[in-house]
Design an enzyme around this catalytic site. Structure first.
Site, PDB file in Angstrom:
ATOM      1  N   ASN A 187       4.071 -47.021   4.497  1.00 61.23           N
ATOM      2  CA  ASN A 187       5.527 -46.907   4.411  1.00 61.23           C
ATOM      3  C   ASN A 187       5.931 -45.912   5.485  1.00 61.23           C
ATOM      4  O   ASN A 187       5.790 -44.705   5.314  1.00 61.23           O
ATOM      5  CB  ASN A 187       5.896 -46.411   3.008  1.00 61.23           C
TER       6      ASN A 187
ATOM      7  N   LYS B  50       3.818 -42.682   4.809  1.00 60.89           N
ATOM      8  CA  LYS B  50       3.104 -42.650   3.529  1.00 60.89           C
ATOM      9  C   LYS B  50       2.046 -43.735   3.563  1.00 60.89           C
ATOM     10  O   LYS B  50       2.305 -44.826   4.074  1.00 60.89           O
ATOM     11  CB  LYS B  50       4.065 -42.972   2.382  1.00 60.89           C
TER      12      LYS B  50
ATOM     13  N   ARG C  93       5.662 -51.671   4.102  1.00 59.99           N
ATOM     14  CA  ARG C  93       6.907 -51.745   3.339  1.00 59.99           C
ATOM     15  C   ARG C  93       8.079 -51.670   4.314  1.00 59.99           C
ATOM     16  O   ARG C  93       8.200 -50.728   5.094  1.00 59.99           O
ATOM     17  CB  ARG C  93       6.997 -50.574   2.364  1.00 59.99           C
TER      18      ARG C  93
ATOM     19  N   HIS D  51      15.015 -52.152  -3.400  1.00 54.40           N
ATOM     20  CA  HIS D  51      14.046 -51.929  -4.499  1.00 54.40           C
ATOM     21  C   HIS D  51      13.532 -53.262  -5.057  1.00 54.40           C
ATOM     22  O   HIS D  51      13.081 -53.320  -6.197  1.00 54.40           O
ATOM     23  CB  HIS D  51      14.663 -51.146  -5.682  1.00 54.40           C
TER      24      HIS D  51
ATOM     25  N   HIS E 299      15.995 -49.116 -12.053  1.00 55.89           N
ATOM     26  CA  HIS E 299      15.000 -48.379 -11.253  1.00 55.89           C
ATOM     27  C   HIS E 299      15.636 -47.036 -10.890  1.00 55.89           C
ATOM     28  O   HIS E 299      16.579 -46.980 -10.089  1.00 55.89           O
ATOM     29  CB  HIS E 299      14.638 -49.176  -9.988  1.00 55.89           C
TER      30      HIS E 299
ATOM     31  N   ARG F  67      22.719 -39.518  -2.898  1.00 61.38           N
ATOM     32  CA  ARG F  67      23.692 -40.536  -2.467  1.00 61.38           C
ATOM     33  C   ARG F  67      24.794 -40.685  -3.505  1.00 61.38           C
ATOM     34  O   ARG F  67      24.534 -40.665  -4.713  1.00 61.38           O
ATOM     35  CB  ARG F  67      23.014 -41.889  -2.265  1.00 61.38           C
TER      36      ARG F  67
ATOM     37  N   ASP G 116      17.150 -33.132  -8.135  1.00 57.49           N
ATOM     38  CA  ASP G 116      15.999 -33.494  -8.977  1.00 57.49           C
ATOM     39  C   ASP G 116      16.393 -33.425 -10.455  1.00 57.49           C
ATOM     40  O   ASP G 116      16.872 -32.394 -10.940  1.00 57.49           O
ATOM     41  CB  ASP G 116      14.878 -32.492  -8.672  1.00 57.49           C
TER      42      ASP G 116
ATOM     43  N   ILE H  48      12.648 -41.112 -13.070  1.00 59.45           N
ATOM     44  CA  ILE H  48      13.537 -40.743 -14.186  1.00 59.45           C
ATOM     45  C   ILE H  48      13.387 -41.755 -15.322  1.00 59.45           C
ATOM     46  O   ILE H  48      13.237 -41.382 -16.485  1.00 59.45           O
ATOM     47  CB  ILE H  48      15.004 -40.680 -13.705  1.00 59.45           C
TER      48      ILE H  48
ATOM     49  N   ASN I 267      10.090 -41.244 -17.209  1.00 57.77           N
ATOM     50  CA  ASN I 267       9.726 -39.918 -17.749  1.00 57.77           C
ATOM     51  C   ASN I 267      10.809 -39.172 -18.507  1.00 57.77           C
ATOM     52  O   ASN I 267      10.536 -38.117 -19.066  1.00 57.77           O
ATOM     53  CB  ASN I 267       9.280 -39.002 -16.600  1.00 57.77           C
TER      54      ASN I 267
ATOM     55  N   GLU J 252       5.027 -50.107  -6.847  1.00 57.63           N
ATOM     56  CA  GLU J 252       5.483 -50.821  -5.649  1.00 57.63           C
ATOM     57  C   GLU J 252       4.366 -50.981  -4.636  1.00 57.63           C
ATOM     58  O   GLU J 252       4.215 -52.022  -4.015  1.00 57.63           O
ATOM     59  CB  GLU J 252       6.626 -50.047  -4.994  1.00 57.63           C
TER      60      GLU J 252
HETATM   61  P1  ADP Z   1      11.306 -41.801  -5.286  1.00 57.62           P
HETATM   62  O1  ADP Z   1      12.543 -42.635  -5.327  1.00 57.62           O
HETATM   63  O2  ADP Z   1      11.353 -40.726  -4.248  1.00 57.62           O
HETATM   64  O3  ADP Z   1      10.015 -42.592  -5.342  1.00 57.62           O
HETATM   65  P2  ADP Z   1      10.594 -41.040  -8.013  1.00 57.62           P
HETATM   66  O4  ADP Z   1      10.523 -42.422  -8.543  1.00 57.62           O
HETATM   67  O5  ADP Z   1       9.340 -40.250  -7.913  1.00 57.62           O
HETATM   68  O6  ADP Z   1      11.376 -40.967  -6.648  1.00 57.62           O
HETATM   69  O7  ADP Z   1      11.623 -40.244  -8.963  1.00 57.62           O
HETATM   70  C1  ADP Z   1      12.032 -38.934  -8.677  1.00 57.62           C
HETATM   71  C2  ADP Z   1      12.969 -38.486  -9.782  1.00 57.62           C
HETATM   72  O8  ADP Z   1      12.262 -38.589 -11.034  1.00 57.62           O
HETATM   73  C3  ADP Z   1      13.407 -37.038  -9.660  1.00 57.62           C
HETATM   74  O9  ADP Z   1      14.781 -36.927  -9.972  1.00 57.62           O
HETATM   75  C4  ADP Z   1      12.573 -36.347 -10.707  1.00 57.62           C
HETATM   76  O10 ADP Z   1      13.196 -35.198 -11.214  1.00 57.62           O
HETATM   77  C5  ADP Z   1      12.506 -37.413 -11.753  1.00 57.62           C
HETATM   78  N1  ADP Z   1      11.439 -37.116 -12.712  1.00 57.62           N
HETATM   79  C6  ADP Z   1      10.112 -37.147 -12.516  1.00 57.62           C
HETATM   80  N2  ADP Z   1       9.462 -36.734 -13.646  1.00 57.62           N
HETATM   81  C7  ADP Z   1      10.432 -36.431 -14.548  1.00 57.62           C
HETATM   82  C8  ADP Z   1      10.426 -35.935 -15.892  1.00 57.62           C
HETATM   83  N3  ADP Z   1       9.299 -35.675 -16.521  1.00 57.62           N
HETATM   84  N4  ADP Z   1      11.622 -35.760 -16.503  1.00 57.62           N
HETATM   85  C9  ADP Z   1      12.772 -36.020 -15.843  1.00 57.62           C
HETATM   86  N5  ADP Z   1      12.837 -36.477 -14.603  1.00 57.62           N
HETATM   87  C10 ADP Z   1      11.692 -36.674 -13.954  1.00 57.62           C
END
Ligand code: ADP
Length: 390
Positions: free
Chosen positions: A7, A14, A80, A169, A197, A230, A273, A322, A325, A376
């Site tokens: 990527n 990456k 990608r 996505h 997503h 964004r 974040d 998000i 998790n 992905e």
């Molecule tokens: P990217 O789009 O860069 O691949 P990710 O899919 O890794 O991003 O998602 C990043 C987001 O997920 C961030 O906002 C991060 O805070 C959130 N995130 C990751 N783990 C947790 C968690 N345990 N609780 C809440 N948010 C989380």
């Protein structure tokens, strides 16, 4: 024989290596801050992380270094690519014609596609014999009907400048909808699925009978939901208004909408974040709490709207950092969508549905919500292997 997934961005690269038949990468990492004194490569292998400074390295030097670290020369490379325009409806084997077609999409994706092209051209130069495949974020959405992908603009915008909604996505939306059907044993070809997503970038997708029929992102990945930095949807008159009222240039406004808005902007610069914002909100930080509230409200509104495309809801999938998790975000969004037949199971949601095929709704809930981990990069490896064996 393994597949290398790349990527490539304008200053980063990456990578991940997938040995045949494995869903998890054996080696992965990132080359960052390329073309600067701070350039470095971070490699993760067997749970261990190593950092190597490569001061001044460009894409070619970084790729050479990365390939030297790999246990074997990969069988093929999967790239990608963010924007495939209308041309690419599926992965493509790299040829000079394919490279020209991707170059033709650069005006549509000036932030993303030049970096991808650099990655492809460098790999072709270094390993001309290695089969390479491009996998597009837009391809899955090429099944959108015209009434969903056209903007209400004069026809010449579409005809002469390719202005339409493309969606992004796609690899993730496609992977998680297939993975959910496999996990729960439902017939994807006969189902109404919505996907959220939610990572730093975020988008929703309506998957009707296995095909993308609408999605929240548009011409670029800026449209739709509130994201990390964004803005998502704003009034299209905003540019004109800010240019007049605040004397901002087009470039400044574009930069603000892409890099200073979303969760970061709403939280008054505290963070993009979600984990950090949740911590701040629990300590009583009002802007962080408002950012989370707006994120959830706009997400629920987007999902409800997409039910027009599916005609109802069978499954709602949460994915991305998000989505996978954060139980509180899922609970808030699912509660706002109770009228679609979603009844959250608080315990199952708190443990991300881990003991229940990812399901976070009750056994009696008319519609089912679940979490699925997006993969992905694995999907790109799989699509690459399928494309070269054709
Ligand atoms: P990217 O789009 O860069 O691949 P990710 O899919 O890794 O991003 O998602 C990043 C987001 O997920 C961030 O906002 C991060 O805070 C959130 N995130 C990751 N783990 C947790 C968690 N345990 N609780 C809440 N948010 C989380």
């Amino acid at each position: 024989m393994s597949i290398l997934v790349l990527n490539s961005g304008s200053s980063s690269l990456k990578f991940a290596i997938f040995p045949e038949g494995q869903e998890d990468a054996s080696v992965e990492g990132i080359a960052e801050q390329l073309n600067s004194d701070a350039a470095q490569v971070v490699i993760k292998r067997d749970g261990k992380k190593s950092e190597t400074a490569l001061s001044g390295a460009d894409h070619k030097q970084a790729l050479q270094f990365i390939l030297e670290q790999l246990p074997e020369t990969p069988r093929a490379v999967g790239h990608r690519i963010v924007h495939g325009g209308e041309h690419f409806t599926e992965p493509a084997l790299v040829t000079s014609k394919v490279i020209d077609e991707i170059r033709a999409t650069v005006p549509l994706a000036p932030l993303h596609n030049p970096g991808s092209l650099l990655g492809i051209e460098t790999m072709v130069e270094l390993y001309p014999e290695l089969p390479q495949v491009t996998v597009f974020d837009t391809a899955f959405h090429q099944t959108l009907p015209e009434f969903a992908y056209r903007y209400a603009l004069p026809e010449k915008c579409y005809r002469d400048y390719s202005v339409r909604r493309y969606g992004f996505h796609g690899t993730s939306h496609s992977y998680v909808s297939k993975a959910a059907a496999a996990e729960l044993g439902f017939d994807l070809e006969n189902s109404r699925v919505l996907v959220a997503h939610l990572g730093n970038g975020a988008s929703t997708c309506a998957v009707l009978n296995g095909k993308s029929v609408d999605t929240s992102m548009g011409l670029t990945p800026l449209e739709g939901l509130v994201m990390g930095t964004r803005s998502g949807d704003v009034d299209p008159s905003l540019h004109q208004y800010l240019a007049t009222a605040a004397g901002m240039s087009l470039e400044e406004i574009n930069n603000m909408l892409n890099k200073e808005s979303g969760l970061l902007g709403l939280s008054q610069g505290a963070s993009n974040d979600m984990r950090t914002l949740r911590g701040l909100a629990s300590e009583g930080n009002q802007p962080a709490a408002l950012a989370i509230e707006i994120f959830c409200y706009r997400l629920a509104k987007s999902l409800a709207a997409l039910c027009v495309a599916t005609g109802g809801l069978d499954y709602l999938i949460f994915t991305g950092g998000i989505g996978e998790n954060d139980p509180a975000i899922r609970e808030r969004v699912t509660e706002k969508l109770a009228f679609l037949g979603l009844e959250i199971d608080a315990d199952a949601n708190a443990n991300h549905g881990e003991n229940n095929h990812g399901i976070i709704t009750t056994a009696d809930s008319p519609a089912t919500a679940l979490t699925i981990c997006t993969k992905e990069e694995f999907m790109i490896a799989q699509l690459t292997a399928q494309t070269i064996s054709k």
